[in-house]
Write a protein that holds these residues in place. Structure first.
Motif, PDB file in Angstrom:
ATOM      1  N   ARG A   1       8.766  11.588  10.235  1.00 37.07           N
ATOM      2  CA  ARG A   1       7.925  12.069  10.985  1.00 37.07           C
ATOM      3  C   ARG A   1       6.155  11.994  10.259  1.00 37.07           C
ATOM      4  O   ARG A   1       5.291  12.955  11.459  1.00 37.07           O
ATOM      5  N   ASN A   2       5.296  10.857   9.590  1.00 36.33           N
ATOM      6  CA  ASN A   2       4.528  10.833   9.034  1.00 36.33           C
ATOM      7  C   ASN A   2       3.819  12.094   9.074  1.00 36.33           C
ATOM      8  O   ASN A   2       1.955  12.578   9.870  1.00 36.33           O
ATOM      9  N   ASP A   3       4.707  13.105   7.958  1.00 34.46           N
ATOM     10  CA  ASP A   3       3.715  14.467   8.145  1.00 34.46           C
ATOM     11  C   ASP A   3       3.796  14.652   5.962  1.00 34.46           C
ATOM     12  O   ASP A   3       4.321  15.696   5.575  1.00 34.46           O
ATOM     13  N   PRO A   4       2.325  14.022   5.883  1.00 31.54           N
ATOM     14  CA  PRO A   4       2.309  14.274   4.542  1.00 31.54           C
ATOM     15  C   PRO A   4       2.065  15.957   4.462  1.00 31.54           C
ATOM     16  O   PRO A   4       2.709  16.228   3.355  1.00 31.54           O
ATOM     17  N   HIS A   5       1.721  16.840   4.672  1.00 31.07           N
ATOM     18  CA  HIS A   5       1.510  18.484   3.738  1.00 31.07           C
ATOM     19  C   HIS A   5       2.982  18.731   4.466  1.00 31.07           C
ATOM     20  O   HIS A   5       2.829  19.730   3.520  1.00 31.07           O
TER      21      HIS A   5
ATOM     22  N   ALA B   1      -0.656  13.179  -2.184  1.00 24.93           N
ATOM     23  CA  ALA B   1      -1.374  13.964  -2.772  1.00 24.93           C
ATOM     24  C   ALA B   1      -2.403  13.620  -2.725  1.00 24.93           C
ATOM     25  O   ALA B   1      -3.891  14.707  -2.208  1.00 24.93           O
ATOM     26  N   ARG B   2      -3.118  12.579  -2.192  1.00 21.27           N
ATOM     27  CA  ARG B   2      -4.141  12.160  -1.850  1.00 21.27           C
ATOM     28  C   ARG B   2      -4.370  12.719  -0.248  1.00 21.27           C
ATOM     29  O   ARG B   2      -5.452  13.745  -0.287  1.00 21.27           O
ATOM     30  N   ALA B   3      -3.596  12.736   0.818  1.00 23.29           N
ATOM     31  CA  ALA B   3      -3.941  13.353   1.983  1.00 23.29           C
ATOM     32  C   ALA B   3      -3.896  14.813   1.926  1.00 23.29           C
ATOM     33  O   ALA B   3      -4.586  15.429   2.874  1.00 23.29           O
TER      34      ALA B   3
ATOM     35  N   PRO C   1       4.575   9.222   4.332  1.00 24.03           N
ATOM     36  CA  PRO C   1       4.706   9.826   5.380  1.00 24.03           C
ATOM     37  C   PRO C   1       2.274   9.046   5.799  1.00 24.03           C
ATOM     38  O   PRO C   1       2.076   9.796   6.745  1.00 24.03           O
ATOM     39  N   THR C   2       2.289   8.630   5.078  1.00 24.24           N
ATOM     40  CA  THR C   2       0.300   8.735   5.223  1.00 24.24           C
ATOM     41  C   THR C   2       0.667   6.956   6.015  1.00 24.24           C
ATOM     42  O   THR C   2      -0.439   6.243   6.375  1.00 24.24           O
ATOM     43  N   THR C   3       1.577   6.019   5.776  1.00 22.89           N
ATOM     44  CA  THR C   3       1.245   4.807   6.341  1.00 22.89           C
ATOM     45  C   THR C   3       1.310   4.752   8.032  1.00 22.89           C
ATOM     46  O   THR C   3       2.530   5.660   8.464  1.00 22.89           O
ATOM     47  N   PRO C   4       1.185   3.530   8.750  1.00 25.06           N
ATOM     48  CA  PRO C   4       1.234   3.479  10.393  1.00 25.06           C
ATOM     49  C   PRO C   4       3.385   3.650  10.646  1.00 25.06           C
ATOM     50  O   PRO C   4       3.669   4.723  11.223  1.00 25.06           O
ATOM     51  N   SER C   5       3.859   3.080   9.330  1.00 29.26           N
ATOM     52  CA  SER C   5       5.407   2.892   9.599  1.00 29.26           C
ATOM     53  C   SER C   5       6.092   4.107   9.807  1.00 29.26           C
ATOM     54  O   SER C   5       5.813   5.213   8.886  1.00 29.26           O
TER      55      SER C   5
ATOM     56  N   GLY D   1       0.819  -1.132   0.039  1.00 28.20           N
ATOM     57  CA  GLY D   1      -0.042   0.049  -0.084  1.00 28.20           C
ATOM     58  C   GLY D   1       0.745   1.364  -0.194  1.00 28.20           C
ATOM     59  O   GLY D   1       0.287   2.169  -0.369  1.00 28.20           O
ATOM     60  N   SER D   2       1.872   0.952   0.389  1.00 26.99           N
ATOM     61  CA  SER D   2       3.089   2.427   0.342  1.00 26.99           C
ATOM     62  C   SER D   2       2.897   3.322  -1.184  1.00 26.99           C
ATOM     63  O   SER D   2       3.164   2.556  -2.110  1.00 26.99           O
TER      64      SER D   2
END
Length: 392
Positions: free
Chosen positions: A290-294, A37-39, A330-334, A29-30
């Motif tokens: 840091r899981n920061d999509p923005h 883009a979706r986030a 950055p949108t996955t739990p990992s 799913g990565s």
């Protein structure tokens, strides 16, 4: 005939969809670019779109264009692994069949004990962790005891964090050299990394004086081939560290993406190189991990804006290659790297219209293509896309 030069820009961590073997790395799913883009409700990258980014794969906000200016495609990683060193080495022509060792449960006692004996003090940590998180967790104890913080990640790395007021940076670098000597054989990690920081509890921050101590490449790379032929190779960012300085004529370290982009502009205008390789790390370091999509999307926007102006600096005979070394969705739990295809955009001012490059079977096609463009014999891995599609 115009002098030929190559500028390679590596967007660290900017993948474009999971590889067929992603499940082996727990990366189903990565899709770094697609999920970012979706986030954020769609990316706005007009320069990359014009070059053909959306023609590689349509992205929210970046659809394909009818006549892309650059040649476009994507590349799969043939090497085992998804770390920085493996990706960079494959771009330079080295394909690893065995991954570097990683330590999901921390380093074994014999490694830690040998390191503690060598530096004359205990360590704290010894576990996988986010660099900023473990400094917040153990930084106050470090200030009190002087014990360095040792940690790792999903990458093959032995990282040592120390406050600059407690451990002078030169001492920290010596400790990294000690660790590099200890980590041999089955424990030969790809990189030992110095992670100096400053500040007070609750307000710690890492400084730009990070330094990587890498394993030297096992055999000659593209960089060796170019400098061996008398060409000038300039690196910007962490590239020279990844290759242990080998094959590099001049190395310029940077503080962030903006610094790296400014350095590339200045060097390109000066013109005193044959091959310029810049890796821009903020996508990966500041936002992917840091899981920061923005933040990731904003960094892409800033790169795109700079790229529009930078293209005007290129001259006849210049070849620009834009790609990545792995994904870091950055949108996955990992919070770790992801096993993904990487985008490939190739442009030269004389190119009238871009052509599809398809799915390249290895990152090493970049090495073969750069050697081809510069007229250097290349006997390593990869197949040139220059001779196929990108000659004007």
């Amino acid at each position: 005939m115009a002098r030929r030069r190559v500028i390679l820009l590596v967007m660290d961590g900017v993948g474009i969809g999971e590889l067929p073997d992603a499940a082996q790395y727990n990366d189903e799913g990565s899709h770094t670019l697609g999920n970012v883009a979706r986030a954020v409700g769609g990316l706005k990258l007009p320069t990359l779109q014009r070059l053909g980014l959306g023609n590689i794969e349509p992205l929210d906000g970046v659809p394909p264009v009818e006549k892309p200016q650059a040649c476009y495609g994507k590349m799969r990683e043939r090497s085992a692994g998804k770390d920085t060193t493996t990706g960079h080495w494959e771009l330079a022509g080295i394909i690893r069949t065995n991954p570097f060792p990683t330590y999901p449960n921390g380093f074994p006692p014999d490694i830690i004990e040998a390191f503690e004996r060598a530096i004359g003090r205990k360590v704290r940590g010894n576990k996988p962790a986010s660099g900023t998180a473990i400094i917040e967790e153990l930084g106050e104890e470090h200030l009190r005891t002087g014990f360095p913080i040792v940690y790792t990640s999903a990458d093959s790395v032995f990282q040592i964090a120390a406050h600059e007021d407690i451990v002078p940076v030169e001492t920290l670098y010596r400790w990294c050299e000690v660790a590099r000597e200890i980590l041999r054989g089955e424990h030969e990690v790809a990189r030992v990394i110095a992670r100096p920081f400053i500040g007070t509890p609750g307000n710690f921050r890492r400084t730009p004086r990070r330094r990587d101590f890498s394993v030297p490449p096992p055999y000659p790379t593209l960089l060796d081939a170019l400098t061996g032929a008398g060409l000038t190779v300039v690196t910007v960012g962490k590239v020279d560290d990844i290759f242990a300085g080998r094959g590099v004529s001049q190395a310029i370290h940077t503080t962030d993406n903006r610094d790296g982009m400014n350095q590339v502009t200045a060097l390109t205008r000066q013109g005193d190189f044959d091959f310029l390789w810049c890796t821009l790390v903020d996508f990966d370091t500041l936002y992917g991990h840091r899981n920061d999509p923005h933040g990731f999307a904003q960094a892409l926007t800033e790169f795109d804006s700079w790229l529009e102006e930078f293209l005007l600096c290129l001259c006849e005979g210049d070849l620009l290659v834009i790609t990545a070394d792995h994904g870091n969705d950055p949108t996955t739990p990992s919070t770790d790297h992801s096993r993904e295809y990487v985008p490939l955009l190739v442009w030269t001012p004389a190119l009238s219209e871009g052509k599809p490059l398809g799915v390249r079977e290895t990152f090493a096609d970049v090495a073969a293509s750069i050697a081809d463009w510069l007229g250097i014999h290349w006997s390593g891995a990869g197949r040139s896309f220059v001779s196929e599609s990108c000659n004007p």
